[in-house]
Enzyme design. Structure first.
Site, PDB file in Angstrom:
ATOM      1  N   ARG A  40       0.831  -1.219   0.000  1.00 58.32           N
ATOM      2  CA  ARG A  40       0.000   0.000   0.000  1.00 58.32           C
ATOM      3  C   ARG A  40       0.860   1.262   0.000  1.00 58.32           C
ATOM      4  O   ARG A  40       0.490   2.269  -0.601  1.00 58.32           O
ATOM      5  CB  ARG A  40      -0.931   0.009   1.217  1.00 58.32           C
ATOM      6  CG  ARG A  40      -2.181  -0.799   0.958  1.00 58.32           C
ATOM      7  CD  ARG A  40      -3.136  -0.670   2.118  1.00 58.32           C
ATOM      8  NE  ARG A  40      -4.441  -1.155   1.749  1.00 58.32           N
ATOM      9  CZ  ARG A  40      -5.331  -1.618   2.611  1.00 58.32           C
ATOM     10  NH1 ARG A  40      -5.051  -1.650   3.901  1.00 58.32           N
ATOM     11  NH2 ARG A  40      -6.503  -2.043   2.195  1.00 58.32           N
ATOM     12  N   LYS A 205     -13.369  -9.108   8.551  1.00 57.19           N
ATOM     13  CA  LYS A 205     -14.302  -7.983   8.742  1.00 57.19           C
ATOM     14  C   LYS A 205     -15.721  -8.446   8.426  1.00 57.19           C
ATOM     15  O   LYS A 205     -16.344  -8.042   7.438  1.00 57.19           O
ATOM     16  CB  LYS A 205     -13.885  -6.811   7.861  1.00 57.19           C
ATOM     17  CG  LYS A 205     -12.541  -6.212   8.284  1.00 57.19           C
ATOM     18  CD  LYS A 205     -12.108  -5.051   7.422  1.00 57.19           C
ATOM     19  CE  LYS A 205     -10.800  -4.474   7.926  1.00 57.19           C
ATOM     20  NZ  LYS A 205     -10.237  -3.472   7.005  1.00 57.19           N
TER      21      LYS A 205
HETATM   22  N1  LIG Z   1     -10.794 -18.200  10.215  1.00 59.82           N
HETATM   23  C1  LIG Z   1     -10.266 -17.032  10.561  1.00 59.82           C
HETATM   24  N2  LIG Z   1     -10.309 -16.608  11.837  1.00 59.82           N
HETATM   25  C2  LIG Z   1      -9.761 -15.427  12.202  1.00 59.82           C
HETATM   26  N3  LIG Z   1      -9.153 -14.573  11.338  1.00 59.82           N
HETATM   27  C3  LIG Z   1      -9.102 -14.946  10.055  1.00 59.82           C
HETATM   28  C4  LIG Z   1      -9.639 -16.178   9.596  1.00 59.82           C
HETATM   29  N4  LIG Z   1      -9.433 -16.269   8.261  1.00 59.82           N
HETATM   30  C5  LIG Z   1      -8.781 -15.153   7.907  1.00 59.82           C
HETATM   31  N5  LIG Z   1      -8.560 -14.354   8.964  1.00 59.82           N
HETATM   32  C6  LIG Z   1      -7.803 -13.069   9.008  1.00 59.82           C
HETATM   33  O1  LIG Z   1      -8.463 -12.101   8.240  1.00 59.82           O
HETATM   34  C7  LIG Z   1      -7.525 -11.063   8.022  1.00 59.82           C
HETATM   35  C8  LIG Z   1      -7.860 -10.322   6.770  1.00 59.82           C
HETATM   36  O2  LIG Z   1      -9.196  -9.866   6.822  1.00 59.82           O
HETATM   37  P1  LIG Z   1      -9.728  -8.613   6.005  1.00 59.82           P
HETATM   38  O3  LIG Z   1      -9.151  -7.375   6.571  1.00 59.82           O
HETATM   39  O4  LIG Z   1     -11.191  -8.781   5.972  1.00 59.82           O
HETATM   40  O5  LIG Z   1      -9.088  -8.836   4.531  1.00 59.82           O
HETATM   41  P2  LIG Z   1      -8.580  -7.760   3.493  1.00 59.82           P
HETATM   42  O6  LIG Z   1      -7.573  -6.873   4.220  1.00 59.82           O
HETATM   43  O7  LIG Z   1      -7.951  -8.533   2.380  1.00 59.82           O
HETATM   44  O8  LIG Z   1      -9.804  -6.988   3.081  1.00 59.82           O
HETATM   45  C9  LIG Z   1      -6.171 -11.724   7.966  1.00 59.82           C
HETATM   46  O9  LIG Z   1      -5.291 -11.060   8.856  1.00 59.82           O
HETATM   47  C10 LIG Z   1      -6.443 -13.164   8.386  1.00 59.82           C
HETATM   48  O10 LIG Z   1      -5.501 -13.648   9.319  1.00 59.82           O
HETATM   49  O1  LIG Z   2      -7.728  -2.179   5.178  1.00 61.63           O
HETATM   50  C1  LIG Z   2      -8.646  -1.554   4.655  1.00 61.63           C
HETATM   51  O2  LIG Z   2      -9.705  -2.145   4.097  1.00 61.63           O
HETATM   52  P1  LIG Z   2      -9.737  -3.669   3.521  1.00 61.63           P
HETATM   53  O3  LIG Z   2      -9.305  -4.612   4.632  1.00 61.63           O
HETATM   54  O4  LIG Z   2     -11.181  -3.856   3.157  1.00 61.63           O
HETATM   55  O5  LIG Z   2      -8.822  -3.692   2.335  1.00 61.63           O
HETATM   56  C2  LIG Z   2      -8.641  -0.044   4.556  1.00 61.63           C
HETATM   57  O6  LIG Z   2      -7.428   0.494   5.038  1.00 61.63           O
HETATM   58  C3  LIG Z   2      -9.841   0.513   5.321  1.00 61.63           C
HETATM   59  O7  LIG Z   2      -9.736   0.175   6.669  1.00 61.63           O
HETATM   60  P2  LIG Z   2     -11.081   0.028   7.580  1.00 61.63           P
HETATM   61  O8  LIG Z   2     -11.853  -1.175   7.065  1.00 61.63           O
HETATM   62  O9  LIG Z   2     -10.584  -0.146   8.987  1.00 61.63           O
HETATM   63  O10 LIG Z   2     -11.864   1.308   7.383  1.00 61.63           O
END
Ligand SMILES: Nc1ncnc2c1ncn2[C@@H]1O[C@H](COP(=O)(O)OP(=O)(O)O)[C@@H](O)[C@H]1O
Ligand SMILES: O=C(OP(=O)(O)O)[C@H](O)COP(=O)(O)O
Length: 398
Positions: A40, A205
């Site tokens: 990023r 999330k």
């Molecule tokens: N089964 C699980 N339990 C807890 N955490 C998880 C699980 N599967 C994935 N994760 C965690 O989810 C995190 C990423 O989530 P998220 O922020 O939603 O993805 P992104 O950043 O790609 O949008 C990673 O740090 C990973 O370790």
């Molecule tokens: O990591 C981010 O989003 P993403 O995990 O959906 O890629 C962005 O930095 C936004 O962060 P936020 O979901 O805490 O607002």
């Protein structure tokens, strides 16, 4: 929408330019303070370099993680300032606060062609407040630092936050190159996704993304759900999920979604269940109907990985956001690797979105060029594909 090129054309030498970046980089789980993937930060470099080299006084601001509106040393951007300086090949001044005396002093002293990084925007409650007046007051302070505003934080354009939505209302505003590029690719995918269109969701999330599923369902042929996301769905199907990530208040929403989807939501059939959240924890592959009460699911299992790989194999468009498991810990990386590899092999266009998903592609050593587009935003790209107006984009268009 005015762009960075327009701003450069107007001349920025000696001018103070506020750049909203998404420097929310992942850190090494085993080594606090060590950035595990700087993708990023690299993505915003062209904007920072162009402004620096044109003699602007560059004030960079970002969030990191989700602190609760007050300073929290766990979420300081200081290590990111150090990394940014290495990437830029020039010094980066770091302010220990965001709009406080340090930041004000640092902005005052900034020289032409110098870059300043402010401390984490989310150390101030005004950044994320739902109250327009509270956000506005913080935005006034941020806007007072600069003559113009550039948004290159694609990963945060879906957030109605002060630095994304309210500051551009107070300053001449311009879209950075990253935001322009991301929006252009996603616009094509959302307008004319070649069918079959498969969306793969995972990560942690959960509640953010459950809302997106509802909107995406009518547009996709299949929606595969793994990662921390899947357990609320499995619970809605009647399975016990032990100590796995669960959003209890969303179980009924998941049940409704499963009913609406009529088989188009695909869930794991097995998971890797661990005794604790640790690389050394005892772990086994178990069927989703046999997750022990004292274990937590940290990856999808091998049968699920094959099932998901088969589901993406015939797709012409794949959008993937969210790792299938805790890929940062080696015993729980296989599901993410397997599904990602299957996506690289499709005869179609694939998009990977999200800070952690993009990091997974790189840290697992997958071929980045085998994906059609690697987006810096997960939630942002999902909401764009959903057809939502993104507050950050709307603010730039005004
Ligand atoms: N089964 C699980 N339990 C807890 N955490 C998880 C699980 N599967 C994935 N994760 C965690 O989810 C995190 C990423 O989530 P998220 O922020 O939603 O993805 P992104 O950043 O790609 O949008 C990673 O740090 C990973 O370790
Ligand atoms: O990591 C981010 O989003 P993403 O995990 O959906 O890629 C962005 O930095 C936004 O962060 P936020 O979901 O805490 O607002």
């Amino acid at each position: 929408m005015k762009t960075l090129d327009d701003l450069l054309g107007e001349g920025v030498s000696g001018r103070r330019v506020f750049v909203r970046a998404d420097l929310n980089v992942p850190f090494d789980k085993a080594n606090p303070g060590v950035i595990s993937d700087d993708g990023r930060a690299r993505a915003v470099l062209p904007t920072l370099i162009a402004l620096r080299d044109a003699g602007a006084r560059v004030i960079v601001a970002s969030h990191l993680g989700r602190p609760k509106g007050a300073p929290d040393p766990k979420f300081t951007l200081r290590p990111v300032a150090t990394r940014l300086a290495e990437l830029l090949g020039s010094s980066v001044v770091f302010a220990d606060d965001t709009v406080g005396p340090e930041a004000k002093q640092a902005v005052e002293s900034l020289q032409d062609g110098q870059v300043l990084l402010l401390e984490n925007l989310r150390f101030n409650e005004g950044e994320t407040s739902k109250d327009d007046a509270v956000r506005g007051a913080f935005a006034d302070e941020l806007a007072a630092f600069a003559d113009s505003y550039v948004d290159d934080a694609f990963g945060a354009v879906h957030r109605k936050h002060a630095s994304v939505y309210d500051v551009p209302a107070r300053l001449p505003h311009y879209a950075g190159g990253l935001v322009l590029k991301e929006v252009e690719v996603l616009r094509k995918v959302s307008e004319t996704p070649e069918q079959p269109y498969v969306v793969v969701l995972g990560g942690s999330k959960v509640s953010d993304k459950l809302a997106v599923i509802q909107a995406l369902l009518p547009k996709v042929d299949k929606l595969l759900v793994g990662g921390g996301m899947c357990f609320t769905f499995l619970k809605a199907q009647g399975h016990e999920v032990g100590k796995s990530l669960l959003e209890a208040e969303m179980i009924s929403v998941c049940a409704d979604l499963l009913e609406q989807a009529q088989g188009r939501i695909v869930l794991p059939v097995d998971v890797v269940a661990a005794a604790e959240f640790s690389a050394d924890a005892a772990h086994d592959v178990v069927s989703v109907s046999e997750i022990p009460a004292d274990r937590l699911g940290l990856d999808i299992g091998p049968e699920s990985t094959s099932l998901f790989a088969e589901a993406v194999a015939g797709a012409k468009t794949v959008f993937w956001n969210g790792p299938m498991g805790v890929f940062e810990l080696a015993p729980f990386a296989a599901g993410t690797r397997g599904v990602a590899e299957a996506i690289t092999k499709i005869d179609g266009f694939s998009v990977v979105g999200g800070g952690d998903s993009a990091a997974a592609v790189r840290t697992l050593g997958l071929d980045e060029s085998a994906f059609g587009h690697i987006s810096t935003g997960g939630g942002a790209s999902l909401e764009y594909l959903e057809g939502k107006t993104l507050p950050g984009v709307a603010a730039l268009e005004k």
